[in-house]
Design an enzyme around this catalytic site. Structure first.
Site, PDB file in Angstrom:
ATOM      1  N   LYS A 123       3.033 -10.948  -9.570  1.00  0.00           N
ATOM      2  CA  LYS A 123       3.718 -10.934  -8.276  1.00  0.00           C
ATOM      3  C   LYS A 123       3.137 -11.992  -7.347  1.00  0.00           C
ATOM      4  O   LYS A 123       1.925 -12.211  -7.303  1.00  0.00           O
ATOM      5  CB  LYS A 123       3.592  -9.542  -7.652  1.00  0.00           C
ATOM      6  CG  LYS A 123       4.400  -9.336  -6.378  1.00  0.00           C
ATOM      7  CD  LYS A 123       4.257  -7.901  -5.926  1.00  0.00           C
ATOM      8  CE  LYS A 123       5.032  -7.594  -4.657  1.00  0.00           C
ATOM      9  NZ  LYS A 123       4.907  -6.170  -4.277  1.00  0.00           N
ATOM     10  N   SER A 164       8.821  -3.810  -3.232  1.00  0.00           N
ATOM     11  CA  SER A 164       8.761  -5.241  -2.985  1.00  0.00           C
ATOM     12  C   SER A 164       8.448  -6.076  -4.228  1.00  0.00           C
ATOM     13  O   SER A 164       8.469  -7.321  -4.160  1.00  0.00           O
ATOM     14  CB  SER A 164       7.710  -5.550  -1.905  1.00  0.00           C
ATOM     15  OG  SER A 164       6.425  -5.164  -2.325  1.00  0.00           O
ATOM     16  N   SER A 181       6.315   0.175  -4.385  1.00  0.00           N
ATOM     17  CA  SER A 181       6.805  -1.170  -4.702  1.00  0.00           C
ATOM     18  C   SER A 181       6.717  -1.575  -6.164  1.00  0.00           C
ATOM     19  O   SER A 181       7.289  -2.600  -6.547  1.00  0.00           O
ATOM     20  CB  SER A 181       6.071  -2.209  -3.844  1.00  0.00           C
ATOM     21  OG  SER A 181       6.450  -2.094  -2.505  1.00  0.00           O
TER      22      SER A 181
END
Length: 463
Positions: free
Chosen positions: A79, A154, A178
């Site tokens: 990420k 996210s 997330s």
């Protein structure tokens, strides 16, 4: 072997016995990325040249019988919010100064130690603050299962990349859901371990890194690498000799709590409730005793933490010029602006709700060994939405099942348990007491065995 649908554990077995090589896999992966990326926009800082070179080097090591590390030659994404040396961290927003990271964060460092091939970062929304694939820096990330739907966030790019088969291993972060939310909406295994199990930097209340994969075994494989200690995380757990690949579990004495009500927020879609009840029945047939469990969240807890997060986000936005604030995704600015009007007492009261959640989540295990619940109250929402509700005043109405376990620090995992009438994935969540990370993986593996492998992964749209 169908390389593009192969798990990391299957690829490693193929590397070991000579049926395939890292170079073989990457030769198929690269055109697959080219076919998908224009449609889903999941990757950031994609480095094809380094991937090709590193795969050739790993292939030679396997050929010589000298692999270096448990993940040698396996492509992996990380990420965007997790630092990788030399790559800027835009935090999903157009207003961040793009300064290259000076060093790898702990998850990136562990992956390099095991010679995984970090070939890309994955997208996230502005400041990682939304359960969505919208970003003023990255653009719009879409769900491969249905391109007009949202992958969630996210860890939006990680979810989309894993569902599309852009490599077998992906690492996200999770402070309120997330990892698990995009895992549910993208049909994946998404694991949020006990806080501190995977060292992370910067660390924060409830913030974890976690695997996002297509199989439980691959999530366990990643845990063996990511959970090694790192002194940069002051919240890290002591080193532990967990056999992460041991997935056997006796269910005959298991007391499994079943939580169907989040206590606040959105109503749960009936298809999701039915799916959770079906999964519960499978555990019961395997010998588990089912126990109804009350919600651990309340309206006061959710609204209080919402206030604290508004104030925390406004602290960041207040350092920007008015022109730069106008460049941030508008829903975030509109939501956070009221944080400037909160009193210090309001903000402290909001933060104290993290401890209220910790009390209720700990007490939830007084009479059960694990808990089964929905991961999310809905199974899809439009790609362009900033949140499932798309309401800037109520952005966290979908977090009732995921958020409390971050604040309570318990391990929690989402796994695909079926599909809606529209053919979209439905995730269920398994949670265990703090430090019982392996119990969650074992429960998920048991269910995955009953469910069988997913064979209908999405394919790139025809040109």
């Amino acid at each position: 072997m169908n390389l593009l649908d192969a798990s990391a554990t299957a690829l490693l077995a193929g590397f070991r016995d000579g049926r395939c090589s890292p170079a073989d896999y990457v030769a198929e992966l690269i055109p697959h990325i080219h076919a998908w990326e224009p449609h889903i926009n999941a990757l950031y800082a994609y480095d094809e040249a380094t991937l090709t070179t590193a795969a050739a080097e790993a292939t030679q090591r396997w050929h010589n019988g000298t692999p270096m590390g448990a993940l040698d030659g396996i492509p992996v994404t990380i990420k965007e919010l997790i630092a990788t040396r030399g790559v800027p961290i835009p935090q999903g927003t157009a207003v961040t100064e793009l300064t290259p990271a000076r060093e790898d964060a702990p998850p990136s460092a562990r992956l390099r130690e095991d010679h995984a091939l970090i070939f890309a970062k994955t997208t996230c929304p502005d400041f990682g603050m939304m359960s969505s694939g919208v970003s003023t820096f990255h653009g719009l990330t879409r769900n491969p299962w249905k391109l007009d739907t949202n992958p969630g966030g996210s860890s939006s790019g990680a979810g989309a990349a894993a569902a599309a088969g852009l490599g077998p291993l992906h690492v996200g972060t999770d402070i309120g859901g997330s990892v698990r939310l995009p895992a549910a909406w993208c049909g994946l295994v998404g694991f949020k371990p006990t806080l501190g199990r995977i060292p992370i930097d910067p660390y924060y209340t409830g913030r974890c890194a976690g695997p996002m994969t297509r199989t439980v075994e691959d999530a366990a494989l990643l845990m063996a690498t990511l959970s090694r200690t790192d002194r940069r995380d002051a919240t890290r757990l002591p080193p532990d000799s967990i056999d992460w690949m041991n997935c056997s579990l006796d269910l005959s004495r298991l007391r499994l709590g079943v939580m169907l009500d989040a206590g606040c927020g959105m109503d749960v879609d009936p298809e999701i409730l039915a799916t959770v009840e079906t999964v519960a029945a499978q555990f019961e047939r395997a010998g588990a005793t089912l126990v109804p469990v009350a919600p651990v969240m309340t309206r006061a807890m959710l609204d209080g933490l919402d206030n604290f997060w508004r104030a925390r986000q406004w602290k960041t936005l207040a350092t920007l010029s008015e022109a730069d604030r106008d460049r941030v995704f508008p829903m975030i600015t509109q939501w956070a602006a009221s944080g400037a009007e909160l009193s210090a007492v309001d903000v402290v009261h909001g933060f104290e709700q993290t401890f209220a959640m910790r009390r209720t989540t700990e007490a939830a295990f007084d009479d059960v060994d694990a808990i089964l619940s929905p991961t999310t109250p809905l199974y899809s929402f439009p790609a362009e939405y900033g949140h499932p509700s798309n309401d800037p005043e109520r952005p966290f109405e979908h977090l009732g099942f995921t958020l409390p376990w971050n604040m309570g620090e318990q391990p929690a995992l989402s796994i695909n348990a079926g599909f809606s009438r529209e053919g979209l994935p439905i995730g269920v969540q398994l949670i265990a007491p703090r430090f019982e990370d392996q119990r969650v993986l074992k429960l998920a593996h048991a269910f995955e065995t009953w469910r069988g492998p997913i064979r209908c992964w999405p394919r790139p749209p025809a040109r």
